[in-house]
Design a protein around this motif. Structure first.
Motif, PDB file in Angstrom:
ATOM      1  N   LYS A  41       0.830  -1.207   0.000  1.00 34.72           N
ATOM      2  CA  LYS A  41       0.000   0.000   0.000  1.00 34.72           C
ATOM      3  C   LYS A  41       0.862   1.254   0.000  1.00 34.72           C
ATOM      4  O   LYS A  41       0.526   2.249  -0.657  1.00 34.72           O
ATOM      5  N   GLU A  42       1.973   1.218   0.738  1.00 35.87           N
ATOM      6  CA  GLU A  42       2.882   2.366   0.758  1.00 35.87           C
ATOM      7  C   GLU A  42       3.512   2.567  -0.621  1.00 35.87           C
ATOM      8  O   GLU A  42       3.618   3.699  -1.114  1.00 35.87           O
ATOM      9  N   PHE A  43       3.908   1.469  -1.259  1.00 36.67           N
ATOM     10  CA  PHE A  43       4.467   1.546  -2.609  1.00 36.67           C
ATOM     11  C   PHE A  43       3.423   2.061  -3.597  1.00 36.67           C
ATOM     12  O   PHE A  43       3.730   2.877  -4.484  1.00 36.67           O
ATOM     13  N   GLN A  44       2.193   1.615  -3.431  1.00 36.91           N
ATOM     14  CA  GLN A  44       1.084   2.084  -4.262  1.00 36.91           C
ATOM     15  C   GLN A  44       0.928   3.599  -4.129  1.00 36.91           C
ATOM     16  O   GLN A  44       0.748   4.314  -5.127  1.00 36.91           O
ATOM     17  N   LEU A  45       0.992   4.093  -2.896  1.00 37.95           N
ATOM     18  CA  LEU A  45       0.881   5.536  -2.640  1.00 37.95           C
ATOM     19  C   LEU A  45       2.049   6.295  -3.249  1.00 37.95           C
ATOM     20  O   LEU A  45       1.868   7.352  -3.880  1.00 37.95           O
ATOM     21  N   GLU A  46       3.258   5.758  -3.082  1.00 41.17           N
ATOM     22  CA  GLU A  46       4.452   6.409  -3.625  1.00 41.17           C
ATOM     23  C   GLU A  46       4.382   6.503  -5.155  1.00 41.17           C
ATOM     24  O   GLU A  46       4.682   7.550  -5.734  1.00 41.17           O
ATOM     25  N   MET A  47       3.978   5.410  -5.793  1.00 39.76           N
ATOM     26  CA  MET A  47       3.924   5.403  -7.245  1.00 39.76           C
ATOM     27  C   MET A  47       2.820   6.322  -7.771  1.00 39.76           C
ATOM     28  O   MET A  47       2.964   6.947  -8.823  1.00 39.76           O
ATOM     29  N   THR A  48       1.723   6.419  -7.020  1.00 37.14           N
ATOM     30  CA  THR A  48       0.650   7.326  -7.421  1.00 37.14           C
ATOM     31  C   THR A  48       1.140   8.771  -7.408  1.00 37.14           C
ATOM     32  O   THR A  48       0.741   9.584  -8.249  1.00 37.14           O
ATOM     33  N   SER A  49       2.035   9.099  -6.466  1.00 37.22           N
ATOM     34  CA  SER A  49       2.579  10.460  -6.404  1.00 37.22           C
ATOM     35  C   SER A  49       3.405  10.785  -7.640  1.00 37.22           C
ATOM     36  O   SER A  49       3.628  11.961  -7.953  1.00 37.22           O
ATOM     37  N   LEU A  50       3.848   9.741  -8.358  1.00 34.96           N
ATOM     38  CA  LEU A  50       4.595   9.930  -9.599  1.00 34.96           C
ATOM     39  C   LEU A  50       3.694   9.824 -10.821  1.00 34.96           C
ATOM     40  O   LEU A  50       4.171   9.881 -11.955  1.00 34.96           O
ATOM     41  N   GLY A  51       2.398   9.647 -10.597  1.00 38.65           N
ATOM     42  CA  GLY A  51       1.460   9.528 -11.695  1.00 38.65           C
ATOM     43  C   GLY A  51       1.306   8.130 -12.236  1.00 38.65           C
ATOM     44  O   GLY A  51       0.718   7.944 -13.313  1.00 38.65           O
ATOM     45  N   ARG A  52       1.826   7.115 -11.516  1.00 33.45           N
ATOM     46  CA  ARG A  52       1.727   5.722 -11.977  1.00 33.45           C
ATOM     47  C   ARG A  52       0.763   4.979 -11.058  1.00 33.45           C
ATOM     48  O   ARG A  52       1.065   4.714  -9.899  1.00 33.45           O
ATOM     49  N   LEU A  53      -0.421   4.641 -11.576  1.00 36.53           N
ATOM     50  CA  LEU A  53      -1.425   3.947 -10.789  1.00 36.53           C
ATOM     51  C   LEU A  53      -1.108   2.456 -10.722  1.00 36.53           C
ATOM     52  O   LEU A  53      -0.909   1.802 -11.740  1.00 36.53           O
ATOM     53  N   ILE A  54      -1.071   1.940  -9.501  1.00 39.85           N
ATOM     54  CA  ILE A  54      -0.891   0.509  -9.271  1.00 39.85           C
ATOM     55  C   ILE A  54      -2.071   0.028  -8.440  1.00 39.85           C
ATOM     56  O   ILE A  54      -2.454   0.671  -7.451  1.00 39.85           O
ATOM     57  N   LYS A  55      -2.649  -1.095  -8.835  1.00 36.59           N
ATOM     58  CA  LYS A  55      -3.796  -1.641  -8.124  1.00 36.59           C
ATOM     59  C   LYS A  55      -3.351  -2.765  -7.197  1.00 36.59           C
ATOM     60  O   LYS A  55      -2.377  -3.461  -7.469  1.00 36.59           O
ATOM     61  N   LEU A  56      -4.097  -2.935  -6.102  1.00 40.00           N
ATOM     62  CA  LEU A  56      -3.752  -3.935  -5.093  1.00 40.00           C
ATOM     63  C   LEU A  56      -4.926  -4.883  -4.887  1.00 40.00           C
ATOM     64  O   LEU A  56      -6.061  -4.439  -4.689  1.00 40.00           O
ATOM     65  N   VAL A  57      -4.652  -6.182  -4.933  1.00 44.46           N
ATOM     66  CA  VAL A  57      -5.654  -7.208  -4.653  1.00 44.46           C
ATOM     67  C   VAL A  57      -5.171  -8.014  -3.456  1.00 44.46           C
ATOM     68  O   VAL A  57      -4.030  -8.488  -3.427  1.00 44.46           O
ATOM     69  N   THR A  58      -6.031  -8.163  -2.446  1.00 44.52           N
ATOM     70  CA  THR A  58      -5.702  -8.980  -1.278  1.00 44.52           C
ATOM     71  C   THR A  58      -6.793 -10.015  -1.065  1.00 44.52           C
ATOM     72  O   THR A  58      -7.794 -10.044  -1.780  1.00 44.52           O
ATOM     73  N   ASN A  59      -6.600 -10.850  -0.046  1.00 47.32           N
ATOM     74  CA  ASN A  59      -7.572 -11.900   0.233  1.00 47.32           C
ATOM     75  C   ASN A  59      -8.887 -11.360   0.785  1.00 47.32           C
ATOM     76  O   ASN A  59      -9.865 -12.104   0.865  1.00 47.32           O
ATOM     77  N   ILE A  60      -8.946 -10.073   1.153  1.00 42.66           N
ATOM     78  CA  ILE A  60     -10.207  -9.524   1.654  1.00 42.66           C
ATOM     79  C   ILE A  60     -10.754  -8.419   0.757  1.00 42.66           C
ATOM     80  O   ILE A  60     -11.809  -7.866   1.043  1.00 42.66           O
ATOM     81  N   SER A  61     -10.052  -8.093  -0.320  1.00 45.11           N
ATOM     82  CA  SER A  61     -10.557  -7.037  -1.193  1.00 45.11           C
ATOM     83  C   SER A  61     -11.615  -7.582  -2.128  1.00 45.11           C
ATOM     84  O   SER A  61     -11.651  -8.776  -2.416  1.00 45.11           O
ATOM     85  N   GLY A  62     -12.459  -6.695  -2.617  1.00 46.10           N
ATOM     86  CA  GLY A  62     -13.559  -7.115  -3.474  1.00 46.10           C
ATOM     87  C   GLY A  62     -13.277  -6.941  -4.953  1.00 46.10           C
ATOM     88  O   GLY A  62     -14.184  -7.026  -5.768  1.00 46.10           O
ATOM     89  N   ASN A  63     -12.001  -6.699  -5.307  1.00 48.03           N
ATOM     90  CA  ASN A  63     -11.670  -6.408  -6.701  1.00 48.03           C
ATOM     91  C   ASN A  63     -10.901  -7.533  -7.384  1.00 48.03           C
ATOM     92  O   ASN A  63     -10.195  -7.306  -8.362  1.00 48.03           O
ATOM     93  N   ALA A  64     -11.015  -8.758  -6.862  1.00 47.27           N
ATOM     94  CA  ALA A  64     -10.263  -9.880  -7.439  1.00 47.27           C
ATOM     95  C   ALA A  64     -10.655 -10.155  -8.882  1.00 47.27           C
ATOM     96  O   ALA A  64      -9.909 -10.819  -9.615  1.00 47.27           O
ATOM     97  N   GLY A  65     -11.803  -9.636  -9.311  1.00 53.17           N
ATOM     98  CA  GLY A  65     -12.247  -9.843 -10.675  1.00 53.17           C
ATOM     99  C   GLY A  65     -11.354  -9.202 -11.718  1.00 53.17           C
ATOM    100  O   GLY A  65     -11.453  -9.531 -12.910  1.00 53.17           O
TER     101      GLY A  65
END
Length: 277
Positions: free
Chosen positions: A157-181
């Motif tokens: 999540k921290e890496f996701q936030l850091e990369m977003t600050s550079l304009g690079r969107l990264i998505k995260l899927v975990t065992n409890i997230s609803g975006n596994a699709g």
């Protein structure tokens, strides 16, 4: 360990990897009057005796139907109430490992010395691998997705936030997230990065990963040969750990606690150095 036990250990799903984290997520994000909250709260308060609870105990205490319980159990990744109970003993093994990790009289000395050794080991090991390829793929891929167990996803999540600050969107899927699709929708132009220090999460999610068409990387300590069937590239944090073809005993050490965090810091550093300097 016999083959039957190995098969039973590997019957977790993407969501059912960790019973406790799935239940805690419901407690943290649902309202108290939601039936999912009621059921999760009931089970968490009895987590140490859950294997002795029958489905009728839950029906009587929570005033719910059998079908409601079945829907709830499936929503956290298990085929049945019995299947969920059968996997409790593996949750306890992992819970015990947390205690053993800190239950040392000279814990601060152990951490200080072990951290120095780990950092040097990771540096030396990564120097022998093509981290630059991963940096380039993060830059060039259409979609970048990180697959990570929720209980160890803070560094992702921290890496996701850091990369977003550079304009690079990264998505995260975990065992409890609803975006596994989003996983089966990935194409050859996309990138999937699985983080699993011990290899446990990579083993339990291999069926979810196998059919993904994206370029697939695995970050791990586990040198199990089976990973070569599911991943295009494996980045090892160390060469000091043996392979395990089944879910291990909940290994907890400085590598599993801090290794992925350090890896993402190194990865972000290399990305910044190459594409922002």
């Amino acid at each position: 360990m016999n083959e039957n036990n190995k098969k039973q250990q590997n019957t977790f799903s993407l969501k059912g990897f960790n019973i406790t984290s799935s239940l805690l997520a419901i407690i943290n994000y649902y309202s108290e009057d939601d039936i999912n909250y009621v059921l999760a709260n009931y089970l968490l308060e009895r987590i140490n005796v859950m294997d002795k609870i029958s489905i009728y105990d839950v029906i009587d205490y929570c005033y719910v139907s059998r079908s409601t319980i079945h829907r709830f159990v499936k929503s956290i990744g298990f085929e049945s109430f019995t299947h969920m109970k059968d996997n409790i003993r593996y949750m306890r093994i992992h819970s015990r490992a947390f205690i053993d990790f800190v239950n040392q009289s000279s814990f601060t000395d152990y951490i200080m010395n072990s951290m120095v050794d780990m950092l040097q080991d990771i540096n030396d090991t990564l120097d022998q691998q093509n981290i630059g390829l991963l940096v380039d793929l993060i830059k060039k891929s259409h979609n970048v997705v990180i697959l990570n167990a929720d209980t160890s996803s803070s560094s992702a999540k921290e890496f996701q936030l850091e990369m977003t600050s550079l304009g690079r969107l990264i998505k995260l899927v975990t065992n409890i997230s609803g975006n596994a699709g989003i996983l089966p929708a990935l194409t050859e132009e996309d990138l999937l990065i699985t983080c699993s220090a011990s290899g446990n999460y990579a083993i339990t999610t291999k069926d979810n990963v196998q059919g993904v068409r994206a370029r697939k990387f695995l970050i791990t300590l586990n040198h199990a040969k089976q990973f070569e069937e599911y991943y295009d590239t494996i980045i090892f944090l160390s060469d000091k750990f043996q392979s395990s073809e089944h879910i291990s005993n909940g290994m907890q050490n400085v590598y599993t606690r801090y290794g992925i965090n350090y890896f993402f810091d190194l990865l972000f550093n290399k990305y910044v150095q190459k594409y922002l300097m």
